[in-house]
Design an enzyme around this catalytic site. Structure first.
Site, PDB file in Angstrom:
ATOM      1  N   HIS A   5       4.234  -7.558   4.504  1.00 38.21           N
ATOM      2  CA  HIS A   5       3.368  -6.955   4.074  1.00 38.21           C
ATOM      3  C   HIS A   5       3.154  -5.543   3.984  1.00 38.21           C
ATOM      4  O   HIS A   5       2.901  -4.894   2.889  1.00 38.21           O
ATOM      5  CB  HIS A   5       2.053  -7.589   4.691  1.00 38.21           C
ATOM      6  N   GLU A   6       3.773  -4.814   5.160  1.00 39.02           N
ATOM      7  CA  GLU A   6       3.872  -3.636   5.205  1.00 39.02           C
ATOM      8  C   GLU A   6       4.806  -2.939   4.227  1.00 39.02           C
ATOM      9  O   GLU A   6       4.610  -1.861   3.660  1.00 39.02           O
ATOM     10  CB  GLU A   6       3.815  -3.117   6.710  1.00 39.02           C
ATOM     11  N   HIS A  52       3.502  -2.632   0.847  1.00 38.09           N
ATOM     12  CA  HIS A  52       2.581  -1.452   0.516  1.00 38.09           C
ATOM     13  C   HIS A  52       3.512  -0.498   0.232  1.00 38.09           C
ATOM     14  O   HIS A  52       3.140   0.289  -0.643  1.00 38.09           O
ATOM     15  CB  HIS A  52       1.759  -1.181   1.885  1.00 38.09           C
ATOM     16  N   GLU A  81      -5.046  -4.782  -0.591  1.00 41.77           N
ATOM     17  CA  GLU A  81      -4.366  -5.758   0.530  1.00 41.77           C
ATOM     18  C   GLU A  81      -4.105  -7.051  -0.220  1.00 41.77           C
ATOM     19  O   GLU A  81      -3.211  -7.800   0.575  1.00 41.77           O
ATOM     20  CB  GLU A  81      -5.787  -5.802   1.501  1.00 41.77           C
TER      21      GLU A  81
END
Length: 294
Positions: free
Chosen positions: A144-145, A148, A224
């Protein structure tokens, strides 16, 4: 949650008002007159984007200092080795340069990514996350990071904030001059604004700044969902859903500093108007979005 939102708003609005005060001083010093909207817009853009870009360039350094994050240069144990190798593998799959990988000491289950560019970034996880999650769940959080970073979310967020700051500073002065002229009976005091003009501008900056924060938070919530989808592609949809479910079961007060809290993975609960000021969608909505996408 209310205290966190109030603190976030107060911090952002205080920065905006400070920029406005400095701009007002220069506006008077350079003698910008009513009708010189082009010059005024240039001044607003310099200050609006300047503040956002400085924050972006300093984001990685400030994140390390404020959290006490320790960057892994040479893995000292099996956990650090796994973290480093997992991020390295995901970064290669996402087509970005290897981010710095760090661990920070905090009880909450959280992680964040920040940095000025896609190829100069930082991915950090809390010790609380390493204790609470299994390897599959932690892998999904890292994915997930990394998503980003690959999506360029930090840069995009800074650009959006710069545009919003510019229009807040600009519109507050345009509307402020109109109100000041009405209150003074349209009398021309050598083309300069009255004392009340600066009070009006400050109030308008606070009002417009509140709406600008809502727009920025709406983008933050959207990114997100996109990072969750990216995490599902890199680590697997089942792992990403399991990680979000674990986060939902470990809700708690985030210890991340205000300036990087929007970059953390964890989200909270809010309803009604408070939801407009959330940087993250409720975890239940994120889980539902992943399941529906499947």
């Amino acid at each position: 949650m209310i205290r966190r939102i109030a603190l976030f708003l107060a911090t952002n609005l205080a920065v905006l008002v400070l920029l406005g005060i400095v701009m007002s001083v220069l506006e008077k010093a350079f003698g910008i007159q009513p009708g010189q909207n082009g010059t005024l817009l240039v001044f607003a853009a310099v200050f609006g984007f300047g503040g956002a870009m400085i924050s972006l360039l300093m984001s990685k350094t400030m994140a390390k200092r404020s959290t006490g994050a320790q960057v892994i240069t040479q893995p000292r144990n099996e956990v650090e080795r796994w973290l480093f190798q997992t991020v390295e593998r995901q970064a290669q799959a996402a087509g970005i340069r290897m981010p710095e990988v760090a661990i920070y000491d905090a009880p909450d289950v959280n992680a964040f990514a920040t940095g000025a560019t896609r190829n100069s970034s930082l991915v950090a996880v809390s010790t609380g996350l390493l204790r609470a999650m299994d390897r599959d769940e932690a892998e999904a959080v890292l994915a997930h990071e990394v998503s980003h970073v690959a999506n360029g979310d930090m840069v995009t967020m800074a650009l959006i904030q710069g545009v919003l700051n510019t229009f807040v500073l600009f519109l507050a002065r345009v509307v402020g001059r109109t109100i000041d002229a009405m209150l003074s009976g349209n009398r021309d005091n050598d083309g300069g604004p009255s004392f009340f003009y600066y009070i009006i501008v400050t109030v308008l900056e606070l009002v417009f700044g509140l709406f600008a924060s809502m727009i920025a938070m709406a983008f933050s919530r959207w990114r997100e969902f996109r990072a969750d989808a990216g995490g599902a592609r890199l680590a697997g949809r089942g792992k990403m859903i399991a990680a979000l479910q674990r986060l939902a079961g470990n809700r708690g007060q985030s210890t991340l500093p205000d300036q990087i809290r929007a970059f953390g993975i964890s989200g909270g609960i809010a309803h009604g108007l408070r939801k407009l000021m959330m940087s993250h969608p409720p975890l239940e909505e994120r889980i539902r979005a992943l399941r529906e996408a499947a």
